[in-house]
Design a protein around this motif. Structure first.
Motif, PDB file in Angstrom:
ATOM      1  N   ILE A  34      50.995  36.136  34.479  1.00  0.00           N
ATOM      2  CA  ILE A  34      51.771  37.310  35.265  1.00  0.00           C
ATOM      3  C   ILE A  34      51.257  38.701  35.099  1.00  0.00           C
ATOM      4  CG2 ILE A  34      54.015  38.676  35.572  1.00  0.00           C
ATOM      5  CD1 ILE A  34      55.641  36.270  35.010  1.00  0.00           C
ATOM      6  N   PHE A  35      50.960  39.595  35.940  1.00  0.00           N
ATOM      7  CA  PHE A  35      50.644  40.947  35.718  1.00  0.00           C
ATOM      8  C   PHE A  35      51.997  41.923  35.819  1.00  0.00           C
ATOM      9  CE2 PHE A  35      45.779  40.767  37.304  1.00  0.00           C
ATOM     10  CZ  PHE A  35      45.584  40.264  36.143  1.00  0.00           C
ATOM     11  N   LEU A 291      62.636  35.490  33.508  1.00  0.00           N
ATOM     12  CA  LEU A 291      63.142  34.268  34.217  1.00  0.00           C
ATOM     13  C   LEU A 291      61.993  33.382  34.669  1.00  0.00           C
ATOM     14  CD1 LEU A 291      66.045  35.909  36.575  1.00  0.00           C
ATOM     15  CD2 LEU A 291      66.160  34.614  34.327  1.00  0.00           C
ATOM     16  N   SER A 292      60.812  33.862  35.273  1.00  0.00           N
ATOM     17  CA  SER A 292      59.801  32.960  35.621  1.00  0.00           C
ATOM     18  C   SER A 292      59.330  32.270  34.106  1.00  0.00           C
ATOM     19  CB  SER A 292      58.515  33.907  35.980  1.00  0.00           C
ATOM     20  OG  SER A 292      57.341  32.943  36.204  1.00  0.00           O
ATOM     21  N   PHE A 293      59.258  32.965  32.976  1.00  0.00           N
ATOM     22  CA  PHE A 293      58.784  32.172  31.850  1.00  0.00           C
ATOM     23  C   PHE A 293      59.835  31.311  31.444  1.00  0.00           C
ATOM     24  CE2 PHE A 293      58.255  31.685  27.132  1.00  0.00           C
ATOM     25  CZ  PHE A 293      56.815  31.339  27.249  1.00  0.00           C
ATOM     26  N   LEU A 300      51.587  31.544  30.127  1.00  0.00           N
ATOM     27  CA  LEU A 300      51.323  32.793  29.337  1.00  0.00           C
ATOM     28  C   LEU A 300      51.797  33.989  29.377  1.00  0.00           C
ATOM     29  CD1 LEU A 300      49.511  32.740  26.672  1.00  0.00           C
ATOM     30  CD2 LEU A 300      47.429  33.297  28.275  1.00  0.00           C
ATOM     31  N   PHE A 301      52.571  34.499  28.625  1.00  0.00           N
ATOM     32  CA  PHE A 301      53.285  35.723  29.237  1.00  0.00           C
ATOM     33  C   PHE A 301      53.270  36.798  28.103  1.00  0.00           C
ATOM     34  CE2 PHE A 301      57.751  37.354  28.948  1.00  0.00           C
ATOM     35  CZ  PHE A 301      57.813  38.161  30.150  1.00  0.00           C
ATOM     36  N   ALA A 560      51.357  53.382  18.885  1.00  0.00           N
ATOM     37  CA  ALA A 560      50.445  51.951  19.191  1.00  0.00           C
ATOM     38  C   ALA A 560      51.423  50.973  19.233  1.00  0.00           C
ATOM     39  CB  ALA A 560      49.638  51.923  17.933  1.00  0.00           C
ATOM     40  N   ARG A 561      51.463  50.049  20.088  1.00  0.00           N
ATOM     41  CA  ARG A 561      52.107  49.175  20.537  1.00  0.00           C
ATOM     42  C   ARG A 561      51.914  47.503  19.945  1.00  0.00           C
ATOM     43  NH1 ARG A 561      52.467  49.723  27.079  1.00  0.00           N
ATOM     44  NH2 ARG A 561      50.165  49.857  26.493  1.00  0.00           N
ATOM     45  N   TYR A 562      53.077  46.979  19.804  1.00  0.00           N
ATOM     46  CA  TYR A 562      52.891  45.616  19.559  1.00  0.00           C
ATOM     47  C   TYR A 562      52.429  44.886  20.766  1.00  0.00           C
ATOM     48  CZ  TYR A 562      54.292  46.308  14.504  1.00  0.00           C
ATOM     49  OH  TYR A 562      54.317  46.703  13.319  1.00  0.00           O
ATOM     50  N   ARG A 563      51.463  43.681  20.646  1.00  0.00           N
ATOM     51  CA  ARG A 563      51.317  43.050  21.878  1.00  0.00           C
ATOM     52  C   ARG A 563      51.955  41.658  21.361  1.00  0.00           C
ATOM     53  NH1 ARG A 563      47.539  41.937  25.868  1.00  0.00           N
ATOM     54  NH2 ARG A 563      47.201  44.350  25.654  1.00  0.00           N
ATOM     55  N   ASN A 564      53.029  41.125  22.178  1.00  0.00           N
ATOM     56  CA  ASN A 564      53.639  39.907  21.990  1.00  0.00           C
ATOM     57  C   ASN A 564      53.552  38.877  23.142  1.00  0.00           C
ATOM     58  OD1 ASN A 564      55.368  40.934  19.593  1.00  0.00           O
ATOM     59  ND2 ASN A 564      56.284  42.082  20.982  1.00  0.00           N
ATOM     60  N   MET A 565      52.494  38.244  22.959  1.00  0.00           N
ATOM     61  CA  MET A 565      52.195  37.082  24.069  1.00  0.00           C
ATOM     62  C   MET A 565      53.083  35.828  23.477  1.00  0.00           C
ATOM     63  SD  MET A 565      50.199  38.563  26.103  1.00  0.00           S
ATOM     64  CE  MET A 565      49.611  37.478  26.923  1.00  0.00           C
ATOM     65  N   LEU A 566      53.593  35.285  24.550  1.00  0.00           N
ATOM     66  CA  LEU A 566      54.396  34.001  24.596  1.00  0.00           C
ATOM     67  C   LEU A 566      53.726  32.768  25.501  1.00  0.00           C
ATOM     68  CD1 LEU A 566      58.095  35.102  25.229  1.00  0.00           C
ATOM     69  CD2 LEU A 566      56.739  34.771  23.072  1.00  0.00           C
ATOM     70  N   ALA A 567      53.486  31.668  24.768  1.00  0.00           N
ATOM     71  CA  ALA A 567      52.832  30.781  25.467  1.00  0.00           C
ATOM     72  C   ALA A 567      53.714  29.312  25.474  1.00  0.00           C
ATOM     73  CB  ALA A 567      51.473  30.515  24.750  1.00  0.00           C
TER      74      ALA A 567
END
Length: 591
Positions: A34-35, A291-293, A300-301, A560-567
Motif C-alpha cells: 500500500i502507498f 483494515l486491509s492489513f 507488507l504494511f 525524526a519518525r519511527y518506521r514501523n513496518m508490519l509483515a
C-alpha cells in the motif's frame, strides 16, 4: 496446454498417440503493498516523492546500491562490477560496468536486444542538467564534474541541450569503463551514484516516449528487477518480475543479530527476486489501510504514527498480533521533519529584523512534543540538528537556540510592531491584517498537523488559513516557491550529512530547497564543506550552518519518525532498510 517443446515434437512427428504429461506452471508469488499517497510518475530524473521512488528503484538500476542487511548502510555494486577506484585526492573515479546487462525488451529498441553501457549512464546524468526537463536533482552533479556545468549554461543561452557534446569530466574509455574527473575532492560520489535519479535510462526510450520536455513519466524501461505491468494513476500499480534480469544469489551476512540469523536461514542460497508480482494499492485513509492489513489483503504494511496504537504497545508488537505470527520491523528513519517559512514570500520572507522576528516567534510558539503526541502517537523523537540520527555528521548533543516558549514569542511580536487589535488578532507593523497560510497534505495526518498549527498561531494571536493539497500538486507548487509554510519531510537519499545540509543551499532553490532560502553566508560555508571529507573540520562548519539557519529563522527542526513496518506471517526475509525505498527483490512469500 502443451509446453512449447512438446508442441515442437508433435510438429516433427516425434510423439506418438500417448498423452503428453505437462507440469503445471508455478503460481506467481504476489506481494500486496500500500502507498498512503499517490505517485507522481516514473521518470527517475523528475520523480521526487517517496512513493514514485519505490517504483523507479524497482524498475531501474544505479551503478551502486546498499547491502541489504549491513548496518550502518554499506555501499555495494549494482550495475557496476565493483566499487569505484578512487584517486588519493578524491577527484578521479574509475568505474567498471558489469557486462551483459540488458534493458527489458521494448518497441523503442526495434526488436533488438539492447545492452546497458556507460554511455547510457552519462546520457541519463546529462538529463539532470537539461533546463528544458527541469529535473529537481541537478544538484547531484552541479559544480562537481569538469565541463558539465558549461553544457547546462550553453543550453540556457541557446535553448537546446546538446546531448552529443563531450563533457571533459566524463571520460568513456570503452563501453564498460568510465572515468569521472571532478572539479574538487569528493569522497561521497559513490553514494550519489547509488541515488535513484542517477539510474540509467536509454536514449531510445526518451525519443520514443518523452513528452515535450523529454520526460518519460509513464513508460519506464529499465534493467531492474521489475517492469511496469499495469498502472491506474493514483489508484493501482502492478509490477512484474523482469525475466531478463541477470541471475543473482541471496548471500548477505548481516550483523550477527538473532533477527539477521533468522532472515539468513530463510533466504540464503535463493535466487534474488522471488516475488513475481508486486500489486500496489493507493489508500489515503488510515482506517482503510489498517483494515486491509487486518483482513490479509496487504502483505507488507507501513504502520504510520496515527495507526500505531492499533498494533504497538510501548514500541513493541501487541501480544495478540505476535501470537498470529505478524512481524514487526522497526527503526528510526534517517529523516527529519522541519518547518519552513518561504523566504521568497512577501509576507514571511526577507532578512529585515521584523521579518526574522515574526518567523522566530512562530518557531518558538510551536510545541513539537505535542505534535508528535497528537499526529504521530509518540512515534517520533524531537531533533535539534539538521542532520538526523543514523546519518554521518549527526550531533546528538546539539541544542537549538529555538526552543518552545510561547510567552517569549508573544513578547517578541509585541516588540517588533505586530500589535493585537480589539478582536485579539495581530496586524502587520503597517497595520494591515496578518494572515498566514499553512499548507498540508489532504490525508488524515495533514488534517491533524493543521489543527496543531492552528493552536500554535492562536497562542500568539495570528490568523491561520489551512490549504490542503494533493501531495503531487503540493510538490509542484513547492518547487516553484509558491507554498508559504508547511511541515517538510526529508529522508536520506544517502547516509551523509551533505544530503541534509544541501536543503538550505541557495542554488538548490527550485530543487530541494523547499523554503527557498538563499543566504550568502550559509552558501559560502556549504561550499567549504564540499571540499572536506567527513570529520571534525566539516562538523564545525555544520554547526555554524545550523546556527545560521536558526539566527535567520528560515526554518526550525522538528523530529525524526519511527518506521514501523508490519509483515504478514508468510513474508520471509524482510527487514526495513534505512536507505533503500523498498526491499521487494530481497524477500520471499511462504505458503
Amino acid at each position: 496446454m502443451k509446453t512449447a517443446w512438446a508442441t515442437l515434437l508433435l510438429c516433427l512427428g516425434l510423439l506418438g498417440a500417448a498423452p503428453v504429461m505437462v507440469a503445471a506452471a508455478e503460481p506467481v508469488k504476489t506481494l500486496r503493498y500500500i502507498f498512503p499517497a499517490a505517485e507522481t510518475g516514473f521518470d527517475p530524473a523528475t520523480a521526487r516523492d517517496l512513493y514514485s521512488a519505490h517504483v523507479t528503484q524497482a524498475i531501474f538500476e544505479t551503478l551502486y546500491t546498499y547491502d541489504y542487511l549491513a548496518r550502518p548502510a554499506k555501499l555495494v555494486p549494482q550495475a557496476a562490477a565493483a566499487l569505484p577506484e578512487v584517486s588519493a585526492d578524491g577527484k578521479t573515479y574509475t568505474i567498471r560496468l558489469r557486462r551483459g546487462i540488458l534493458f527489458t525488451p521494448d518497441a523503442a529498441f526495434k526488436g533488438r536486444p539492447r545492452e546497458l553501457t556507460m554511455a547510457d549512464f552519462v546520457y541519463s546524468w546529462k538529463r539532470l542538467l537539461d533546463p528544458k526537463l527541469g529535473a529537481p536533482h541537478a544538484w547531484l552533479f552541479e559544480g562537481k564534474v569538469i565541463g558539465f556545468d558549461k553544457l547546462a549554461l550553453d543550453a540556457q543561452k541557446t535553448g537546446r541541450f546538446d546531448y552529443d557534446a563531450k563533457v571533459e569530466g566524463f571520460d568513456v574509455l570503452d563501453p564498460y569503463t568510465l572515468r569521472i574527473h571532478l572539479t574538487r575532492t569528493d569522497f561521497n560520489l559513490g553514494m550519489i551514484l547509488a541515488h535513484d535519479p542517477t539510474s540509467a535510462l536509454a536514449r531510445e526510450v526518451v525519443a520514443a516516449y518523452g513528452d515535450v520536455k523529454g520526460e518519460v513519466a509513464s513508460n519506464p524501461v529499465g534493467t531492474g528487477y521489475y517492469t511496469l505491468g499495469e498502472w491506474v494513476r493514483g489508484s493501482r500499480i502492478v509490477l512484474e518480475r523482469n525475466p531478463h534480469h541477470r541471475v543473482e544469489t541471496w548471500d548477505f551476512k548481516g550483523n550477527g543479530t538473532p533477527d539477521d540469523e533468522r532472515i539468513i536461514a530463510q533466504m540464503k542460497g535463493k535466487r534474488i527476486g522471488q516475488i513475481g508480482r508486486v500489486d500496489i494499492s493507493v489508500m489515503t485513509e488510515d482506517q482503510s489501510r489498517w483494515l486491509s492489513f487486518q483482513s490479509g489483503g496487504t502483505d507488507l504494511f507501513w504502520l504510520d504514527g496515527p495507526l500505531a496504537p492499533k498494533a504497538l504497545l510501548n514500541g513493541k508488537l501487541r501480544p495478540e498480533l505476535a501470537a498470529k505470527g505478524v512481524q514487526l520491523s522497526r527503526q528510526m528513519d534517517p529523516e527529519v521533519t522541519y518547518y519552513y517559512w518561504n523566504m521568497q514570500d512577501p509576507l514571511l520572507g526577507g532578512m529585515s529584523r521584523e521579518k526574522i522576528a515574526l518567523r522566530r516567534a512562530i518557531a518558538i510558539a510551536h510545541n513539537i512534543d505535542e505534535e508528535i503526541a497528537i499526529v504521530w502517537n509518540g512515534q517520533a523523537e524531537q531533533v535539534d540538528f539538521p542532520i538526523p540520527p543514523g546519518v554521518v555528521g549527526h550531533d546528538p548533543a546539539y541544542k537549538s537556540l529555538l526552543q518552545y516558549d510561547p510567552a517569549l514569542a508573544n513578547r517578541l511580536l509585541d516588540r517588533f510592531g505586530y500589535k493585537k487589535g480589539k478582536d485579539g488578532w495581530r496586524t502587520l507593523p503597517d497595520g494591515k491584517p496578518l494572515v498566514i497560510r499553512y499548507v498540508s497534505r489532504n490525508e488524515a495526518s495533514g488534517v491533524l498537523q493543521a489543527e496543531v498549527w492552528r493552536k500554535t498561531y492562536l497562542s500568539i494571536g495570528i490568523r491561520m488559513v489551512n490549504d490542503r493539497m494533493i501531495f503531487s500538486d503540493l510538490l509542484k507548487a513547492e518547487q516553484l516557491c509558491k507554498v508559504q509554510s508547511r511541515n517538510y519531510q526529508w529522508m536520506a537519499d544517502y547516509p551523509d550529512g551533505d544530503n541534509f545540509m544541501q536543503l538550505y543551499y541557495g542554488p538548490n532553490v527550485n530543487q530541494n530547497n523547499a523554503g527557498c532560502f538563499a543566504d550568502p553566508q550559509y552558501d559560502a560555508m556549504y561550499a567549504k564543506t564540499q571540499k572536506l571529507p567527513a570529520g571534525p573540520e566539516r562538523d564545525v562548519l555544520y554547526h555554524q550552518m545550523a546556527r545560521r539557519i536558526e539566527v535567520t529563522a528560515a526554518s526550525r527542526m522538528g523530529y525524526a519518525r519511527y518506521r514501523n513496518m508490519l509483515a504478514q506471517p508468510k513474508v520471509m526475509g524482510y527487514k526495513k532498510h534505512p536507505i533503500l525505498k523498498q526491499e521487494w527483490q530481497y524477500i520471499d512469500l511462504g505458503g
